[in-house]
Design a protein around this motif. Sequence first.
Motif, PDB file in Angstrom:
ATOM      1  N   GLN A 140       0.848  -1.180   0.000  1.00 38.02           N
ATOM      2  CA  GLN A 140       0.000   0.000   0.000  1.00 38.02           C
ATOM      3  C   GLN A 140       0.888   1.236   0.000  1.00 38.02           C
ATOM      4  O   GLN A 140       1.774   1.383   0.831  1.00 38.02           O
ATOM      5  CB  GLN A 140      -0.904   0.011   1.233  1.00 38.02           C
ATOM      6  CG  GLN A 140      -1.802   1.215   1.330  1.00 38.02           C
ATOM      7  CD  GLN A 140      -2.635   1.205   2.594  1.00 38.02           C
ATOM      8  OE1 GLN A 140      -2.550   0.290   3.391  1.00 38.02           O
ATOM      9  NE2 GLN A 140      -3.431   2.232   2.770  1.00 38.02           N
ATOM     10  N   VAL A 141       0.639   2.133  -0.940  1.00 42.55           N
ATOM     11  CA  VAL A 141       1.409   3.358  -1.038  1.00 42.55           C
ATOM     12  C   VAL A 141       0.766   4.416  -0.161  1.00 42.55           C
ATOM     13  O   VAL A 141      -0.443   4.637  -0.225  1.00 42.55           O
ATOM     14  CB  VAL A 141       1.453   3.829  -2.499  1.00 42.55           C
ATOM     15  CG1 VAL A 141       2.109   5.193  -2.600  1.00 42.55           C
ATOM     16  CG2 VAL A 141       2.200   2.811  -3.363  1.00 42.55           C
ATOM     17  N   GLN A 142       1.572   5.084   0.645  1.00 44.19           N
ATOM     18  CA  GLN A 142       1.030   6.135   1.488  1.00 44.19           C
ATOM     19  C   GLN A 142       2.090   7.139   1.868  1.00 44.19           C
ATOM     20  O   GLN A 142       3.288   6.859   1.808  1.00 44.19           O
ATOM     21  CB  GLN A 142       0.386   5.549   2.747  1.00 44.19           C
ATOM     22  CG  GLN A 142       1.324   4.752   3.621  1.00 44.19           C
ATOM     23  CD  GLN A 142       0.599   4.202   4.855  1.00 44.19           C
ATOM     24  OE1 GLN A 142      -0.532   4.569   5.168  1.00 44.19           O
ATOM     25  NE2 GLN A 142       1.268   3.322   5.563  1.00 44.19           N
ATOM     26  N   LEU A 143       1.615   8.328   2.262  1.00 42.19           N
ATOM     27  CA  LEU A 143       2.455   9.366   2.822  1.00 42.19           C
ATOM     28  C   LEU A 143       2.096   9.489   4.294  1.00 42.19           C
ATOM     29  O   LEU A 143       0.912   9.619   4.630  1.00 42.19           O
ATOM     30  CB  LEU A 143       2.226  10.701   2.117  1.00 42.19           C
ATOM     31  CG  LEU A 143       2.541  10.761   0.628  1.00 42.19           C
ATOM     32  CD1 LEU A 143       2.139  12.120   0.053  1.00 42.19           C
ATOM     33  CD2 LEU A 143       4.015  10.516   0.378  1.00 42.19           C
ATOM     34  N   VAL A 144       3.097   9.487   5.141  1.00 44.14           N
ATOM     35  CA  VAL A 144       2.872   9.556   6.582  1.00 44.14           C
ATOM     36  C   VAL A 144       3.571  10.785   7.133  1.00 44.14           C
ATOM     37  O   VAL A 144       4.799  10.896   7.070  1.00 44.14           O
ATOM     38  CB  VAL A 144       3.372   8.296   7.299  1.00 44.14           C
ATOM     39  CG1 VAL A 144       3.129   8.411   8.795  1.00 44.14           C
ATOM     40  CG2 VAL A 144       2.687   7.055   6.731  1.00 44.14           C
ATOM     41  N   GLU A 145       2.773  11.714   7.672  1.00 49.60           N
ATOM     42  CA  GLU A 145       3.311  12.952   8.246  1.00 49.60           C
ATOM     43  C   GLU A 145       3.564  12.777   9.738  1.00 49.60           C
ATOM     44  O   GLU A 145       2.889  11.993  10.404  1.00 49.60           O
ATOM     45  CB  GLU A 145       2.347  14.126   8.045  1.00 49.60           C
ATOM     46  CG  GLU A 145       2.009  14.446   6.607  1.00 49.60           C
ATOM     47  CD  GLU A 145       0.579  14.117   6.263  1.00 49.60           C
ATOM     48  OE1 GLU A 145       0.011  14.766   5.366  1.00 49.60           O
ATOM     49  OE2 GLU A 145       0.023  13.194   6.892  1.00 49.60           O
ATOM     50  N   SER A 146       4.500  13.556  10.248  1.00 51.19           N
ATOM     51  CA  SER A 146       4.771  13.592  11.675  1.00 51.19           C
ATOM     52  C   SER A 146       5.369  14.951  12.022  1.00 51.19           C
ATOM     53  O   SER A 146       5.827  15.680  11.139  1.00 51.19           O
ATOM     54  CB  SER A 146       5.715  12.468  12.088  1.00 51.19           C
ATOM     55  OG  SER A 146       6.957  12.584  11.419  1.00 51.19           O
ATOM     56  N   GLY A 147       5.344  15.275  13.312  1.00 44.38           N
ATOM     57  CA  GLY A 147       6.005  16.486  13.777  1.00 44.38           C
ATOM     58  C   GLY A 147       5.088  17.627  14.150  1.00 44.38           C
ATOM     59  O   GLY A 147       5.546  18.665  14.624  1.00 44.38           O
ATOM     60  N   GLY A 148       3.795  17.454  13.939  1.00 42.66           N
ATOM     61  CA  GLY A 148       2.876  18.516  14.323  1.00 42.66           C
ATOM     62  C   GLY A 148       2.733  18.604  15.833  1.00 42.66           C
ATOM     63  O   GLY A 148       3.253  17.777  16.571  1.00 42.66           O
ATOM     64  N   GLY A 149       2.014  19.625  16.283  1.00 42.84           N
ATOM     65  CA  GLY A 149       1.793  19.782  17.711  1.00 42.84           C
ATOM     66  C   GLY A 149       1.461  21.204  18.083  1.00 42.84           C
ATOM     67  O   GLY A 149       1.132  22.026  17.230  1.00 42.84           O
ATOM     68  N   LEU A 150       1.595  21.481  19.365  1.00 44.34           N
ATOM     69  CA  LEU A 150       1.310  22.803  19.920  1.00 44.34           C
ATOM     70  C   LEU A 150       2.620  23.548  20.161  1.00 44.34           C
ATOM     71  O   LEU A 150       3.548  22.984  20.758  1.00 44.34           O
ATOM     72  CB  LEU A 150       0.538  22.651  21.231  1.00 44.34           C
ATOM     73  CG  LEU A 150       0.293  23.933  22.043  1.00 44.34           C
ATOM     74  CD1 LEU A 150      -0.607  24.896  21.276  1.00 44.34           C
ATOM     75  CD2 LEU A 150      -0.326  23.579  23.394  1.00 44.34           C
ATOM     76  N   VAL A 151       2.671  24.776  19.711  1.00 50.59           N
ATOM     77  CA  VAL A 151       3.874  25.585  19.895  1.00 50.59           C
ATOM     78  C   VAL A 151       3.452  27.020  20.193  1.00 50.59           C
ATOM     79  O   VAL A 151       2.395  27.472  19.741  1.00 50.59           O
ATOM     80  CB  VAL A 151       4.781  25.511  18.644  1.00 50.59           C
ATOM     81  CG1 VAL A 151       4.089  26.103  17.427  1.00 50.59           C
ATOM     82  CG2 VAL A 151       6.125  26.162  18.881  1.00 50.59           C
ATOM     83  N   GLN A 152       4.273  27.729  20.935  1.00 51.99           N
ATOM     84  CA  GLN A 152       3.973  29.118  21.249  1.00 51.99           C
ATOM     85  C   GLN A 152       4.331  30.026  20.082  1.00 51.99           C
ATOM     86  O   GLN A 152       5.202  29.684  19.260  1.00 51.99           O
ATOM     87  CB  GLN A 152       4.762  29.552  22.493  1.00 51.99           C
ATOM     88  CG  GLN A 152       4.305  28.878  23.772  1.00 51.99           C
ATOM     89  CD  GLN A 152       4.997  29.455  24.995  1.00 51.99           C
ATOM     90  OE1 GLN A 152       6.016  30.128  24.894  1.00 51.99           O
ATOM     91  NE2 GLN A 152       4.422  29.211  26.166  1.00 51.99           N
ATOM     92  N   PRO A 153       3.682  31.175  19.972  1.00 55.99           N
ATOM     93  CA  PRO A 153       4.057  32.135  18.927  1.00 55.99           C
ATOM     94  C   PRO A 153       5.542  32.458  18.987  1.00 55.99           C
ATOM     95  O   PRO A 153       6.103  32.648  20.074  1.00 55.99           O
ATOM     96  CB  PRO A 153       3.193  33.360  19.269  1.00 55.99           C
ATOM     97  CG  PRO A 153       2.007  32.791  19.968  1.00 55.99           C
ATOM     98  CD  PRO A 153       2.523  31.636  20.774  1.00 55.99           C
ATOM     99  N   GLY A 154       6.156  32.497  17.799  1.00 47.99           N
ATOM    100  CA  GLY A 154       7.587  32.720  17.706  1.00 47.99           C
ATOM    101  C   GLY A 154       8.405  31.447  17.746  1.00 47.99           C
ATOM    102  O   GLY A 154       9.617  31.484  17.499  1.00 47.99           O
ATOM    103  N   GLY A 155       7.775  30.339  18.047  1.00 45.47           N
ATOM    104  CA  GLY A 155       8.478  29.074  18.148  1.00 45.47           C
ATOM    105  C   GLY A 155       8.667  28.403  16.805  1.00 45.47           C
ATOM    106  O   GLY A 155       8.349  28.961  15.747  1.00 45.47           O
ATOM    107  N   SER A 156       9.202  27.176  16.856  1.00 51.43           N
ATOM    108  CA  SER A 156       9.533  26.424  15.648  1.00 51.43           C
ATOM    109  C   SER A 156       8.985  25.008  15.727  1.00 51.43           C
ATOM    110  O   SER A 156       8.819  24.446  16.816  1.00 51.43           O
ATOM    111  CB  SER A 156      11.051  26.356  15.463  1.00 51.43           C
ATOM    112  OG  SER A 156      11.611  27.633  15.308  1.00 51.43           O
ATOM    113  N   LEU A 157       8.723  24.454  14.554  1.00 53.85           N
ATOM    114  CA  LEU A 157       8.348  23.050  14.416  1.00 53.85           C
ATOM    115  C   LEU A 157       8.980  22.513  13.137  1.00 53.85           C
ATOM    116  O   LEU A 157       9.178  23.273  12.175  1.00 53.85           O
ATOM    117  CB  LEU A 157       6.834  22.871  14.325  1.00 53.85           C
ATOM    118  CG  LEU A 157       5.998  22.852  15.599  1.00 53.85           C
ATOM    119  CD1 LEU A 157       4.527  22.733  15.238  1.00 53.85           C
ATOM    120  CD2 LEU A 157       6.414  21.732  16.529  1.00 53.85           C
TER     121      LEU A 157
END
Length: 122
Positions: free
Chosen positions: A1-18
Motif C-alpha cells: 500500500q502506497v502512502q504518505l505519513v506525516e509527523s512532527g505537528g503539535g502545539l507551539v507558542q508564537p515565535g516558536g519552531s516546528l
Amino acid sequence: QVQLVESGGGLVQPGGSLRLSCAASGSIFSINTMGWYRQVPGKERELVAAISSSGNTNFGDFVKGRFTISRDNAKNTVYLQMNSLKPEDTAVYYCNADRYLSTGNHYFYDLWGQGTQVTVSS
C-alpha cells in the motif's frame, strides 16, 4: 500500500519552531514534486511549500522567509522547517506527492497524507 505519513505537528507558542516530516512508503521508485499544504475549517487548502526532485522550491506568499523545505530523495521524504510561527499558521498540514513512479513502472498522481495538526498558541 502506497502512502504518505506525516509527523512532527503539535502545539507551539508564537515565535516558536516546528519541523514536519513526511515519508512515502510502499512501492514507490521516485517522486516528482513533494509539497506541504495547509487547511483551516471553512477555507480552501493552500500551498505552503513545494520542492521538485531537482531541488527547485516554491512557497506560499505568507511564508515570507520563515519556512524552509528540503527532501531526501533516497528516502522519499520531505521536511518542512517552520520558524517564527504565528497564530495564523494554525492549521492541518498535509503532505502531497504530485506524481510518483511505482516500482512497477507506472505513474500515479496526487497522493495525499492524512494530515498533521499544527497549533500556534500561547
